[in-house]
Design an enzyme around this catalytic site. Structure first.
Site, PDB file in Angstrom:
ATOM      1  N   LYS A  22      14.495  57.089 -61.047  1.00  0.00           N
ATOM      2  CA  LYS A  22      13.088  56.655 -60.989  1.00  0.00           C
ATOM      3  C   LYS A  22      12.814  55.941 -59.660  1.00  0.00           C
ATOM      4  CE  LYS A  22      14.168  52.270 -63.278  1.00  0.00           C
ATOM      5  NZ  LYS A  22      14.217  51.570 -64.569  1.00  0.00           N
ATOM      6  N   ARG A  50       8.119  46.670 -74.605  1.00  0.00           N
ATOM      7  CA  ARG A  50       7.601  47.532 -73.550  1.00  0.00           C
ATOM      8  C   ARG A  50       7.210  48.839 -74.237  1.00  0.00           C
ATOM      9  NH1 ARG A  50      11.374  48.618 -68.240  1.00  0.00           N
ATOM     10  NH2 ARG A  50      12.130  50.369 -69.476  1.00  0.00           N
ATOM     11  N   TYR A 102       2.202  34.508 -35.409  1.00  0.00           N
ATOM     12  CA  TYR A 102       0.934  33.923 -35.845  1.00  0.00           C
ATOM     13  C   TYR A 102       1.069  32.450 -36.214  1.00  0.00           C
ATOM     14  CZ  TYR A 102      -0.786  38.727 -36.225  1.00  0.00           C
ATOM     15  OH  TYR A 102      -1.159  40.017 -35.952  1.00  0.00           O
ATOM     16  N   MET A 139       2.649  42.645 -39.683  1.00  0.00           N
ATOM     17  CA  MET A 139       2.528  43.843 -40.515  1.00  0.00           C
ATOM     18  C   MET A 139       3.525  44.925 -40.122  1.00  0.00           C
ATOM     19  SD  MET A 139      -0.939  45.765 -41.497  1.00  0.00           S
ATOM     20  CE  MET A 139      -0.942  47.400 -42.193  1.00  0.00           C
TER      21      MET A 139
HETATM   22  C1  LIG Z   1      15.577  51.480 -65.041  1.00  0.00           C
HETATM   23  C2  LIG Z   1      16.102  51.908 -66.323  1.00  0.00           C
HETATM   24  C3  LIG Z   1      17.471  52.158 -66.506  1.00  0.00           C
HETATM   25  C4  LIG Z   1      18.495  51.855 -65.441  1.00  0.00           C
HETATM   26  O1  LIG Z   1      18.675  50.458 -65.370  1.00  0.00           O
HETATM   27  P1  LIG Z   1      19.703  49.821 -64.316  1.00  0.00           P
HETATM   28  O2  LIG Z   1      19.793  48.407 -64.669  1.00  0.00           O
HETATM   29  O3  LIG Z   1      19.105  50.057 -62.976  1.00  0.00           O
HETATM   30  O4  LIG Z   1      20.973  50.568 -64.492  1.00  0.00           O
HETATM   31  C5  LIG Z   1      17.900  52.663 -67.715  1.00  0.00           C
HETATM   32  N1  LIG Z   1      17.012  52.914 -68.698  1.00  0.00           N
HETATM   33  C6  LIG Z   1      15.701  52.678 -68.564  1.00  0.00           C
HETATM   34  C7  LIG Z   1      14.785  52.971 -69.683  1.00  0.00           C
HETATM   35  C8  LIG Z   1      15.195  52.152 -67.392  1.00  0.00           C
HETATM   36  O5  LIG Z   1      13.878  51.908 -67.274  1.00  0.00           O
END
Ligand SMILES: *Cc1c(COP(=O)(O)O)cnc(C)c1O
Length: 411
Positions: A47, A148, A281, A329
């Protein structure tokens, strides 16, 4: 070495900072992690553009290293994996359930498994599956305390009953049951054992309702390293495959894991300034003696946190030098000291990562702003070119899809 298509020439790429990704580190990390688990299946979580490392290159590396599942939060990333020609099972767990969603339809057409955590989502998936004439393959998600995604315990019975009915109707196939732990990053926390017990009850309830899930999965990185009893049929590894610490007490190096990413940039200017010179700045830094300043062409638009001002986090020519003045930036300044002998324009500044011994790590950068290293890595902007290198990585059975948009060339 290969760089992405936006950066046509090496000369152009060296004018900006870059993200260097060592795919052999990811490959080695996956192999090391697989040795630590008896679970028959291993999901590489890719992801967030593979935690900023580059979705497709990481996914191919992960599969070649033995990951037999890939996971993304968003459906669009799962679809991108398919469009790149990747065929291993993919699970995606975050989408807007809408009967008219072209994205869900496309994901199902591409054989993406999707998470299912409510009756509302079930109705949408079943409706789209009916139009497609084949079942949606789902993993039922239990909310075991994270609040969640997923169904709460009190809504579980209805969800599994409806899922079983949809299986009989031919609109759904329940391939998995899963949960994500609220105390995932604190493996010893008693909340984990309680959540896992609740998960096992939920699986039993699903079986009693007639479902036959092939995959139960619970653990992300920290529990992969620390709690083998939570591994079930599959583990979902994110941070650890990138060599990042999944918990404060778990040092990746102790498990043979190493970081796969570094951020570097050329020094684009070196200048001598007298004592009393205000820098950046609002002149929050003022030199107290004649100093040499260096200019680095990365700023908060690239994901460099403003909070690193004053911290010695940048390595140039083997010296660890402090960031001076406010981060701008697109650029920031470093204090090279009263003597810049041996340092010149074009030298490589290592911000964090693997290539230079003694350079700061992403976790060091995180510590400087009171955050874990993965936040540092994840905020590095997509606009920075990713430059892939690998000593060991070979993916002999991968073919570029004909007409695919993946252009790559040797720099
Ligand atoms: C991000 C995520 C993982 C991986 O978690 P890590 O701590 O990065 O290994 C596994 N399962 C779900 C549902 C996640 O959102």
């Amino acid at each position: 070495m290969r760089r992405n298509a936006q950066h046509e020439t090496a000369a152009e790429a060296v004018l900006s900072g870059q993200v260097n990704v060592d795919l052999s580190a990811i490959s080695d990390n996956i192999k090391a992690l697989k040795k630590r688990t008896a679970a028959p299946h291993f999901m590489a979580v890719v992801k967030g553009n593979a935690y900023g490392h580059g979705l497709v290159d990481v996914a191919r590396t992960a599969v070649a290293a033995g990951a037999d599942w890939l996971g993304t939060a968003q459906l669009t990333e799962a679809i991108a994996l398919r469009q790149a020609g990747i065929t291993v099972p993919v699970l995606s767990w975050l989408y807007l359930a809408s009967q008219t969603s072209a994205t869900i339809r496309e994901a199902l057409e591409y054989d993406v498994d999707v998470s299912l955590g409510s009756v509302g989502q079930l109705e949408v998936l079943a409706g789209i599956a009916r139009q497609l004439g084949r079942p949606a393959v789902v993993h039922l998600e239990l909310d075991s305390g994270l609040s969640r995604g997923g169904a709460r315990k009190e809504d579980w019975a209805e969800l599994v009953a409806r899922a079983r009915q949809a299986e009989l109707d031919g609109t759904l196939t329940v391939r998995g049951i899963w949960t994500h732990l609220a105390w995932a990053d604190v493996p010893a926390h008693p909340g984990n054992a309680a959540a896992v017990a609740g998960f096992q009850d939920a699986v039993a309830e699903a079986r009693a309702a007639g479902l036959d899930p092939e995959l139960r999965h619970v653990s992300s990185s920290a529990n992969i390293l620390d709690r083998p009893e939570f591994h079930f049929d599959m583990v979902r590894a994110g941070l650890a495959i990138y060599g990042l610490a999944p918990a404060d007490h778990l040092d990746p190096a102790d498990f043979g894991l190493r970081p796969a990413l570094s951020v570097t940039a050329p020094l684009v200017m070196v200048k001598k300034v007298p004592a009393g010179t205000g820098v950046s700045y609002e002149h929050q830094a003022i030199t107290h003696e004649p100093r040499y300043l260096g200019l680095i062409p990365l700023g908060y638009a690239d994901g460099i946190p403003k909070g690193i001002s004053g911290r010695s986090l940048v390595q140039i020519a083997g010296r660890q030098v402090p960031v001076i003045g406010k981060v701008c930036m697109d650029q920031f300044m470093v204090d090279l000291g009263p003597d810049a002998a041996g340092i010149g324009v074009g030298d490589t500044a290592v911000l964090f990562g693997y290539p230079a011994a003694g350079a700061a790590s992403a976790d060091d950068w995180g510590a400087a702003i009171g955050s874990p290293g993965d936040e540092i890595i994840n905020r590095i902007a997509p606009r920075l070119p990713r430059v892939y290198q690998s000593s060991a990585y070979e993916c002999p059975d991968y073919q570029e899809p004909a007409g695919g948009e993946q252009t790559s060339h040797v720099a």
